[in-house]
Motif scaffolding. Structure first.
Motif, PDB file in Angstrom:
ATOM      1  N   LEU A 214     -15.222  55.904  -0.981  1.00 65.27           N
ATOM      2  CA  LEU A 214     -15.145  55.518  -2.391  1.00 65.27           C
ATOM      3  C   LEU A 214     -13.835  54.788  -2.679  1.00 65.27           C
ATOM      4  CD1 LEU A 214     -16.731  55.738  -5.043  1.00 65.27           C
ATOM      5  CD2 LEU A 214     -15.456  57.814  -5.524  1.00 65.27           C
ATOM      6  N   ILE A 215     -12.747  55.257  -2.100  1.00 65.49           N
ATOM      7  CA  ILE A 215     -11.459  54.572  -2.243  1.00 65.49           C
ATOM      8  C   ILE A 215     -11.549  53.167  -1.652  1.00 65.49           C
ATOM      9  CG2 ILE A 215      -9.041  54.582  -1.496  1.00 65.49           C
ATOM     10  CD1 ILE A 215      -9.195  57.668  -1.627  1.00 65.49           C
ATOM     11  N   SER A 216     -12.203  53.046  -0.509  1.00 67.49           N
ATOM     12  CA  SER A 216     -12.386  51.740   0.112  1.00 67.49           C
ATOM     13  C   SER A 216     -13.195  50.810  -0.789  1.00 67.49           C
ATOM     14  CB  SER A 216     -13.087  51.906   1.459  1.00 67.49           C
ATOM     15  OG  SER A 216     -13.315  50.666   2.055  1.00 67.49           O
ATOM     16  N   THR A 217     -14.203  51.344  -1.429  1.00 67.90           N
ATOM     17  CA  THR A 217     -15.018  50.543  -2.342  1.00 67.90           C
ATOM     18  C   THR A 217     -14.188  49.993  -3.490  1.00 67.90           C
ATOM     19  OG1 THR A 217     -16.957  51.888  -1.820  1.00 67.90           O
ATOM     20  CG2 THR A 217     -17.049  50.583  -3.833  1.00 67.90           C
ATOM     21  N   PHE A 218     -13.395  50.857  -4.118  1.00 72.12           N
ATOM     22  CA  PHE A 218     -12.596  50.423  -5.264  1.00 72.12           C
ATOM     23  C   PHE A 218     -11.471  49.472  -4.881  1.00 72.12           C
ATOM     24  CE2 PHE A 218     -14.154  54.356  -7.497  1.00 72.12           C
ATOM     25  CZ  PHE A 218     -14.963  53.651  -8.370  1.00 72.12           C
ATOM     26  N   THR A 219     -10.887  49.650  -3.706  1.00 73.26           N
ATOM     27  CA  THR A 219      -9.806  48.753  -3.315  1.00 73.26           C
ATOM     28  C   THR A 219     -10.325  47.400  -2.829  1.00 73.26           C
ATOM     29  OG1 THR A 219      -9.743  49.758  -1.109  1.00 73.26           O
ATOM     30  CG2 THR A 219      -8.177  50.576  -2.739  1.00 73.26           C
TER      31      THR A 219
ATOM     32  N   TYR B 112     -14.112  40.056  -5.943  1.00 72.84           N
ATOM     33  CA  TYR B 112     -14.097  39.248  -7.163  1.00 72.84           C
ATOM     34  C   TYR B 112     -13.557  37.849  -6.880  1.00 72.84           C
ATOM     35  CZ  TYR B 112     -13.066  37.772 -11.910  1.00 72.84           C
ATOM     36  OH  TYR B 112     -13.006  37.063 -13.067  1.00 72.84           O
ATOM     37  N   TYR B 113     -12.555  37.761  -6.041  1.00 72.71           N
ATOM     38  CA  TYR B 113     -11.973  36.472  -5.681  1.00 72.71           C
ATOM     39  C   TYR B 113     -12.990  35.592  -4.967  1.00 72.71           C
ATOM     40  CZ  TYR B 113      -8.997  33.043  -3.379  1.00 72.71           C
ATOM     41  OH  TYR B 113      -8.444  31.879  -2.928  1.00 72.71           O
TER      42      TYR B 113
ATOM     43  N   TRP C  38     -19.062  32.144   1.633  1.00 71.84           N
ATOM     44  CA  TRP C  38     -18.040  33.164   1.335  1.00 71.84           C
ATOM     45  C   TRP C  38     -18.385  33.970   0.089  1.00 71.84           C
ATOM     46  CZ3 TRP C  38     -14.635  34.926   4.576  1.00 71.84           C
ATOM     47  CH2 TRP C  38     -14.219  34.129   5.629  1.00 71.84           C
ATOM     48  N   LYS C  39     -19.288  33.486  -0.743  1.00 79.19           N
ATOM     49  CA  LYS C  39     -19.651  34.224  -1.955  1.00 79.19           C
ATOM     50  C   LYS C  39     -20.325  35.558  -1.633  1.00 79.19           C
ATOM     51  CE  LYS C  39     -23.961  31.738  -2.547  1.00 79.19           C
ATOM     52  NZ  LYS C  39     -24.670  30.759  -3.344  1.00 79.19           N
ATOM     53  N   TYR C  40     -20.884  35.689  -0.423  1.00 79.64           N
ATOM     54  CA  TYR C  40     -21.537  36.936  -0.046  1.00 79.64           C
ATOM     55  C   TYR C  40     -20.549  38.057   0.259  1.00 79.64           C
ATOM     56  CZ  TYR C  40     -25.628  33.997   0.032  1.00 79.64           C
ATOM     57  OH  TYR C  40     -26.609  33.131  -0.337  1.00 79.64           O
ATOM     58  N   VAL C  41     -19.269  37.720   0.371  1.00 74.80           N
ATOM     59  CA  VAL C  41     -18.236  38.750   0.497  1.00 74.80           C
ATOM     60  C   VAL C  41     -18.221  39.598  -0.773  1.00 74.80           C
ATOM     61  CG1 VAL C  41     -15.746  39.127   0.736  1.00 74.80           C
ATOM     62  CG2 VAL C  41     -16.870  37.388   2.102  1.00 74.80           C
ATOM     63  N   GLY C  42     -18.647  39.024  -1.885  1.00 69.77           N
ATOM     64  CA  GLY C  42     -18.726  39.743  -3.149  1.00 69.77           C
ATOM     65  C   GLY C  42     -19.718  40.892  -3.129  1.00 69.77           C
ATOM     66  N   LEU C  43     -20.611  40.919  -2.171  1.00 71.42           N
ATOM     67  CA  LEU C  43     -21.587  42.009  -2.066  1.00 71.42           C
ATOM     68  C   LEU C  43     -21.054  43.211  -1.285  1.00 71.42           C
ATOM     69  CD1 LEU C  43     -24.812  39.961  -1.312  1.00 71.42           C
ATOM     70  CD2 LEU C  43     -24.134  40.992  -3.472  1.00 71.42           C
ATOM     71  N   THR C  44     -19.896  43.065  -0.676  1.00 74.80           N
ATOM     72  CA  THR C  44     -19.341  44.140   0.147  1.00 74.80           C
ATOM     73  C   THR C  44     -19.126  45.439  -0.629  1.00 74.80           C
ATOM     74  OG1 THR C  44     -18.298  42.466   1.524  1.00 74.80           O
ATOM     75  CG2 THR C  44     -17.483  44.708   1.747  1.00 74.80           C
ATOM     76  N   PRO C  45     -18.583  45.421  -1.868  1.00 78.57           N
ATOM     77  CA  PRO C  45     -18.449  46.698  -2.583  1.00 78.57           C
ATOM     78  C   PRO C  45     -19.788  47.392  -2.843  1.00 78.57           C
ATOM     79  CG  PRO C  45     -17.063  45.071  -3.617  1.00 78.57           C
ATOM     80  CD  PRO C  45     -17.909  44.356  -2.607  1.00 78.57           C
ATOM     81  N   VAL C  46     -20.838  46.636  -3.019  1.00 77.66           N
ATOM     82  CA  VAL C  46     -22.165  47.238  -3.214  1.00 77.66           C
ATOM     83  C   VAL C  46     -22.606  47.945  -1.940  1.00 77.66           C
ATOM     84  CG1 VAL C  46     -24.586  46.756  -3.731  1.00 77.66           C
ATOM     85  CG2 VAL C  46     -22.787  45.508  -4.930  1.00 77.66           C
TER      86      VAL C  46
END
Length: 79
Positions: A29-34, A40-41, A49-57
């Motif tokens: 969970l800490i990894s997700t939030f950090t 977002y960037y 590179w926009k698919y990096v935005g899916l990593t927190p999911v």
């Protein structure tokens, strides 16, 4: 600003590794939030590179999966 971004990336990767090795949902969970500022960037990119935005999911789904597994193990010990 770059130092904070790099620190966020380092903390996210380190807690992800610890969370997977120890199967700890708290570290995941800490990894997700950090990882959220990094995601977002990259989410504004117009290429792959926009698919990096899916990593927190993905990290959140992994966190929930580990949480259910640990909850199931704890209930097996009580019963």
């Amino acid at each position: 600003m770059l130092l904070l971004w790099q620190l966020s990336l380092f903390v996210s990767i380190a807690t992800l590794l610890v969370g997977v090795v120890k199967t700890s949902w708290v570290f995941l969970l800490i990894s997700t939030f950090t990882f959220i500022p990094i995601a977002y960037y990259f989410s504004g990119a117009n290429n792959a590179w926009k698919y990096v935005g899916l990593t927190p999911v993905i990290l959140l789904v992994l966190t929930i999966l580990i949480w259910f597994i640990s909850k199931k193990k704890m209930s097996a010990y009580k019963g």
